[in-house]
Design an enzyme around this catalytic site. Structure first.
Site, mmCIF file in Angstrom:
data_model
loop_
_atom_site.group_PDB
_atom_site.id
_atom_site.type_symbol
_atom_site.label_atom_id
_atom_site.label_comp_id
_atom_site.label_asym_id
_atom_site.label_seq_id
_atom_site.Cartn_x
_atom_site.Cartn_y
_atom_site.Cartn_z
ATOM 1 N N ASP A 428 18.270 15.613 -28.924
ATOM 2 C CA ASP A 428 17.017 15.742 -28.191
ATOM 3 C C ASP A 428 17.143 14.868 -26.946
ATOM 4 O OD1 ASP A 428 14.197 16.338 -27.736
ATOM 5 O OD2 ASP A 428 13.865 14.246 -28.284
ATOM 6 N N ASP A 646 13.967 11.806 -32.067
ATOM 7 C CA ASP A 646 13.067 10.670 -32.313
ATOM 8 C C ASP A 646 11.603 11.052 -32.433
ATOM 9 O OD1 ASP A 646 12.445 11.240 -29.573
ATOM 10 O OD2 ASP A 646 11.718 9.174 -29.373
ATOM 11 N N ASP A 650 10.668 16.874 -33.305
ATOM 12 C CA ASP A 650 12.053 17.001 -33.752
ATOM 13 C C ASP A 650 12.168 17.131 -35.276
ATOM 14 O OD1 ASP A 650 12.870 16.638 -31.109
ATOM 15 O OD2 ASP A 650 12.888 14.460 -31.335
#
Length: 772
Positions: A428, A646, A650
């Protein structure tokens, strides 16, 4: 009343009384002192009793330290010219509250301290004496000393075997018991002594070899703070409470050398905090007003810190770490299960063969019977699967402890192995490859409304949100002296996943979000070409672009925020690529902004996946995992997919990956959904993780192969008539110790960990921009 309400918020009991004593230096009558105090403090809930010894001039007061301190009593006396000196303060140490509260019973940690018991030592001495019987002649009678060796060493083994047989099970203790009894029956007393002593000593040696790794994991539980120094909001004195009783929002004092009881934000003081037990970084971190601190870390500076708690003790970072470590020790990998299943089949087959050896050959004569019985007993010893069974878990324990020492929490051996087979990693962007600390770079009003008015609408929309972008916008507006307006009504605040937020302000629908949202609403094409070009220019420079619209007015403002790339991102991506791992970046940003970030960290345009909704990230991970499963063949190594993220968005993608890694500074949901947590969010530890995973796989293969080959060799010597019972047990014990030590090599010394941190960890300084 207000004091009771405040006490409830801080967790301090208000019904405790302590005894303080004073020496009255000047007074006229005893009853005048008591009468004065009763007049000044009439409430029995604050001051319970007043006693005075006229002869010794000693005043004793039983008072409630929450409302009234001994120093306050002294001031009351001095206000009427009654001079006194304080002899003892019942509330000075702040421990009075503990007597009224039940402290939680902390689990007693098992410290693995391996010792060799006296009976084993005597058994060994007797066995060595019995070995002298091989000299022959008069020494032959020393073989009977072997019976003493058996008498000292066999009872604990026999007791364990009895308990196992009562459960209708069969384990290694049963094997050793039968082997010893068989040797005694054959009058091979020295051989029986060898089996008894060497097996007994092997358990102690195994425990000694593995205790360091198990203690390293157990010690993590000791990070949990047990007490907190709460600041009494009435008297401002320290009250000591169990850390588990401290609620959110309480002010606590953390003196030099004290542990932080709960996660919180520093409101007073400048000091350094040792976070090594939580993150693995040995460099102390500077903390000041606005800095966040984690429960379980230690103030090792020279100044007291005053911390306002933002989480209870059981919700703090250290509590999560403890839960993750405890969970890791219960998760078993497929390799471990496979070894156990193999041992469960292999052992009975070998035992059945040994039973046949000990019975059938007697039909062909006593000499053959005795020879085959000895071969059968050797086979029973060889059948012991100790080295095989321990080869896998000891490796996992050492690796889990090594990772935990560096601030990496892995939820079990299965994920250790999976990390060693990772061939593709999807990152990410926000908060993972970048720091997640945004700054408002550009803002323009594109309507008849003033810049300040549009900013007020924007800050009001962002104020309930928790995304880092929201904090950046509010801070940027504050820099222009624009505050969240109080005269506007905000209702129906709604998160639009992957797009932005929507709400009603004074009855008008307002949207804030990315270009995708406004294209869906049909507003984006209404922007002038000049404004659209500006948006594209902002995106090309790597900024995250957002817009705001008001019902009936269309788009009224546009803004751009930037996020700094982590210092280590580029080097980590390069190091992972060198190890043959494919890297992908997943983001919801516009393609130009995403490509700009990708270029900074060394990714090609094919490796950057932009403008993704949360469900698009899930689909990408699911497809990658499915493709690798279809390509899997028994003769090829596994190709696992890792996801690193994080945020809350996600979590679904993390759950689908073969190995999921969460940043410790990210959302709690992401940490719960992940298999691995980087407690300090340092991406450099990903490189160490992949190396550790590969070493784990290699070590397990070495251990299992060595265990099986050793047994095969000894079995060959046994059937050739070249092996003895004591030689078989020596080879079995030796193999077990060697695989244990081979697994333990994964655990570095504390000194090595500290030296590594000094090489790779810069001095860290934190200064949060806002207080939670």
């Amino acid at each position: 009343d207000a004091a009771q309400t405040t006490a409830q918020r801080t967790g301090i009991p208000t019904d405790c009384f302590v005894k303080s004593t004073f020496e009255i230096i000047e007074f006229e009558k005893a009853d005048s002192v008591e009468g004065f105090l009763r007049t000044e403090i009439p409430d029995d809930h604050i001051m319970k009793t007043v006693e005075i010894d006229s002869v010794k001039k000693i005043l004793t007061v039983h008072h409630n330290p929450y409302y009234l301190t001994a120093s306050s009593i002294k001031k009351h006396l001095e206000s009427t010219a009654i001079k006194s000196s304080l002899l003892s303060d019942g509330g000075a140490d702040g421990m009075w509250a503990l007597s009224q509260m039940s402290e939680p019973v902390e689990e007693i940690l098992e410290q693995h301290r391996a010792i060799v018991r006296w009976n084993i030592i005597l058994s060994g001495i007797c066995w060595m004496l019995s070995m002298l019987s091989y000299i022959g002649g008069k020494w032959i009678y020393l073989k009977y000393v072997g019976l003493l060796s058996v008498a000292f060493g066999l009872p604990p083994i026999a007791l364990k075997a009895y308990r196992t047989l009562r459960r209708l099970h069969f384990d290694v203790n049963c094997m050793m018991l039968f082997a010893t009894v068989g040797a005694v029956a054959l009058q091979e007393f020295t051989e029986a002594a060898a089996v008894t002593f060497l097996f007994s000593i092997s358990e102690a040696l195994e425990s000694i070899a593995t205790s360091r790794a198990r203690n390293a994991l157990s010690a993590i539980v000791q990070l949990r703070p047990d007490r907190a120094s709460v600041i009494n909001p009435i008297t401002k004195q320290i009250v000591v409470l169990p850390a588990s009783a401290v609620p959110i929002g309480t002010l606590v004092s953390v003196k030099t050398g004290d542990k932080v009881p709960c996660d919180g934000c520093v409101v007073e003081g400048q000091s350094t905090v040792d976070e090594s037990n939580l993150t693995g970084e040995s460099i102390p971190v500077k903390k000041g007003p606005g800095s966040m601190v984690s429960g379980g870390t230690t103030n090792n500076g020279a100044t007291q810190l005053v911390v306002q708690t933002t989480a209870t003790a059981d919700q703090s970072a250290v509590a999560k770490l403890i839960r993750l470590v405890e969970e890791a020790q219960t998760n078993r990998s497929e390799t471990e299960k496979l070894v156990d299943r193999f041992a469960a089949v292999y052992t009975p087959i070998v035992l059945l063969a040994a039973l046949c050896m000990c019975t059938i050959p007697w039909a062909f004569g006593n000499e053959k019977g005795r020879a085959w019985v000895m071969t059968g007993l050797i086979t029973i010893v060889i059948a012991c699967p100790c080295a095989l069974i321990i080869s896998t878990p000891v490796t996992y324990v050492a690796a889990l402890a090594a990772a935990a020492q560096r601030g990496i929490v892995i939820k079990g051996g299965a994920y250790l192995e999976a990390m060693g087979s990772v061939k593709e990693i999807a990152f990410d962007k926000t908060g993972t490859l970048t720091e997640g600390v945004f700054a408002l770079l550009h803002f323009e009003s594109v309507s008849s409304r003033s810049r300040k008015e549009v900013l007020e609408y924007l800050t009001l929309m962002e104020s309930p949100a928790s995304h880092p972008l929201s904090h950046a916008i509010i801070k940027g507006a504050a820099n222009e002296q624009v505050k969240i307006p109080k005269d506007l009504s905000l209702q129906n605040h709604t998160l639009l996943p992957g797009e932005g937020i929507a709400a009603d302000i004074d009855g008008k629908k307002v949207h804030v979000g990315n270009i995708r949202l406004f294209k869906r609403l049909g507003y984006y094409d209404e922007l002038s070409k000049t404004n659209r070009d500006t948006v594209e220019e902002w995106a090309q420079s790597g900024g995250t672009v957002g817009l705001i619209s008001i019902e009936g007015e269309g788009i009224t403002g546009m803004f751009s925020v930037t996020d700094k790339v982590r210092d280590e991102s580029k080097s980590v991506v390069a190091a992972l690529k060198e190890r043959g791992i494919s890297i992908k970046m997943l983001t919801g940003d516009l393609t130009p902004a995403a490509l700009c970030i990708g270029k900074q960290i060394g990714l090609s345009s094919e490796d950057v996946k932009s403008q993704l909704l949360p469900e698009d990230k899930v689909e990408f991970i699911a497809n990658a995992v499915q493709v690798n499963k279809k390509q899997k063949r028994w003769w090829k190594s596994t190709r696992n997919v890792m996801m690193v993220g994080d945020g809350v968005n996600d979590a679904p993608a993390l759950a689908l990956a073969d190995v999921s890694v969460a940043m410790g500074e990210g959302a709690a949901l992401a940490m719960e959904a992940s298999d691995v947590t980087l407690m300090d969010s340092n991406l450099e530890k990903l490189v160490y993780m992949t190396q550790l995973g590969r070493r784990v796989i290699r070590t397990i293969v070495e251990n299992v192969t060595f265990s099986l080959v050793t047994k095969a060799i000894v079995m060959g010597f046994a059937f050739a008539g070249r092996a003895s019972l004591w030689a078989a047990i020596v080879s079995d014990v030796g193999a077990m110790l060697l695989v244990t030590l081979n697994g333990m090599k994964l655990l570095p010394s504390s000194r090595k960990v500290r030296e590594n941190d000094l090489l790779v960890s810069p001095v860290r300084e934190e200064n949060c921009e806002h207080v939670v």
